[in-house]
Design an enzyme around this catalytic site. Sequence first.
Site, PDB file in Angstrom:
ATOM      1  CG  ASP A 161       2.471  -5.205  10.568  1.00 36.06           C
ATOM      2  OD1 ASP A 161       2.236  -5.047   9.364  1.00 36.06           O
ATOM      3  OD2 ASP A 161       3.005  -6.234  11.044  1.00 36.06           O
ATOM      4  CD  GLU A 172      -1.574  -5.771   7.745  1.00 36.72           C
ATOM      5  OE1 GLU A 172      -1.285  -6.144   6.608  1.00 36.72           O
ATOM      6  OE2 GLU A 172      -0.866  -6.028   8.728  1.00 36.72           O
TER       7      GLU A 172
END
Length: 579
Positions: free
Chosen positions: A294, A323
Amino acid sequence: MHHSTLQVMVYADNIGNTRPSVDYPGVTLTDIILVNNPNYIFLNLEITDADPGTFPIRFRNAGNDVYVYDYELKRRLPNAEQIKGFDASDAIYLLMPDRFANGNPSNDQVEGMLEGVNRDNPDGRQGGDIQGIIDHLDYIRDMGFSALWINPLLENNQPEYSYHGYATTDFYQIDPRFGTNEDYKRLVEEAEQRGIKIIKDMIFNHIGDQHWWMKDLPDKNWINNWDEFTKTSYRITTILDPHAAESDYRKMVDGWFDGHMPDLNQKNPLLATYLIQNSVWWIEYAGIQGIRMDTQPYADRFFMSDWGKYLMAEYPYFRIVGESWIGVPSLMSYFQGGEIQFDGYDSHINSVFDFSLYDAIGPGFTEGEGWSEGLMRLYNSLAQDFLYVDPFQLVVFGDNHDTDRIYTRINQDKDKLKMVLTHIFTTRGIPMIYTGTELLESGYEHDGHGELRSTFPGGFPGDKTNAFTKRGRTRNQNDIVDHITELLQFRNESEVLHYGLLKQFVPENNVYTYFRYDEDETVMVVLNSNDKDIELDTRRFSEATINFNAATDILSGKTFNDFNTWKIPANTSMVLQLK
Ligand SMILES: [Ca+2]
Ligand SMILES: [Ca+2]
């Protein structure tokens, strides 16, 4: 293991004022590290040919045991260093565990957990869990998916919004409302039996403010502190901007992602080691085949590089996707590792999500043709692939749990959705679909994340329909499920769609044609984004078709016996095998 040092964090009252010792063959206590909070002590253990087993770590004061902790050195996962991560031969299905299926209503309320199920609140917990995922692995497998990215499952004991899982309160525990660590391990095994790889969602940038660390931080600099609450600017550009102001960079990287999400300071070497070892532990404990990291650019990027390098040294075939949510290839490409970037940086992270193609995919299918509009957006995005270490490792998608639904992005047009899916499954890279796409789910991000992450019909007690079955789906939903299944059946068997090169022709008259090819095979894809049938003169593609006499569309079954002018129906895609 490749690395032989293990660092153990120990937390207990005044433990810093004890003398630790270890007596176990193959284990040597090499360093005792004290921090300015006496309730913590860090031990470096050198592990050389030690057998799995349990041994006491003694913490003494004036010759007496103050604490004794029985530490377990677990057996390694067999062949861990051979774990094969996800790659372009896979197709990923993304789901949010609270919203997918409730397989165990008895864990909906758990004592000691601040939030229980409240189905009336779209931002509250709905009751989905690991058992619910296990119960429906066949559904995912039957469509043809071979990898599953599950939004975070670690404990999030937050008073609200705990369902999404991005505010970790314990890095080593599955949230009891999702199940146990053993359930997670069982999920990985059950998935593996069906040929599905599990991708674990991890967040190293921040934690939840209810993490037990926050009550008694190991060190003042464990988190990034500000005189007053400072949110990140989300300006990823400041990281690479050669003209950037230092204060802008610091705000981006050290600002907090949200008020209840303290920003971790990965520059603290003890924290960095803690996070790295946590990944190793989950790989070895559960046998996962991938990690989705993330908010990759929001953490200290040099730490991220150390983390990636460490994991690649232990597990050379493992795969990580970061990400890096910035739809600009010149910036996105920096965060894909494997080669040295212009400034000497290498993230060692194999893959990033293709947010550039994601940006193109929505308007690309709804706009009319323009110099750089419509399908030209797809072409132009892919034309920048020279910037990437390996564009064939990028994850290609039309939406995820944070964005407008792809069906909404293309004005709820089922024919366009089929074209989008054809593109995602046939262009270069690793395709990914967010759950509910197959059910024509719609939703805008600005209507609230809770709404966007609606529950899967049939996954919850009292649901009126069961979309896990063909009979429980509408005709239109089945049309999409069938389209995905057909595409994936073909793709899973077609090596050229995994690793084959891409040759694309500049879109003309709102028709985009490209080829995937290798020495043995060629697949031709045609996307006609016009609202009317068109005549396509295929002689323009002769450099790609010259060795072939015929083309069969795997979707319609239609065969063309020449490469002259073809009739292509309005708003359709074709995936043609050349012979
Ligand atoms: Ca449940
Ligand atoms: Ca940060």
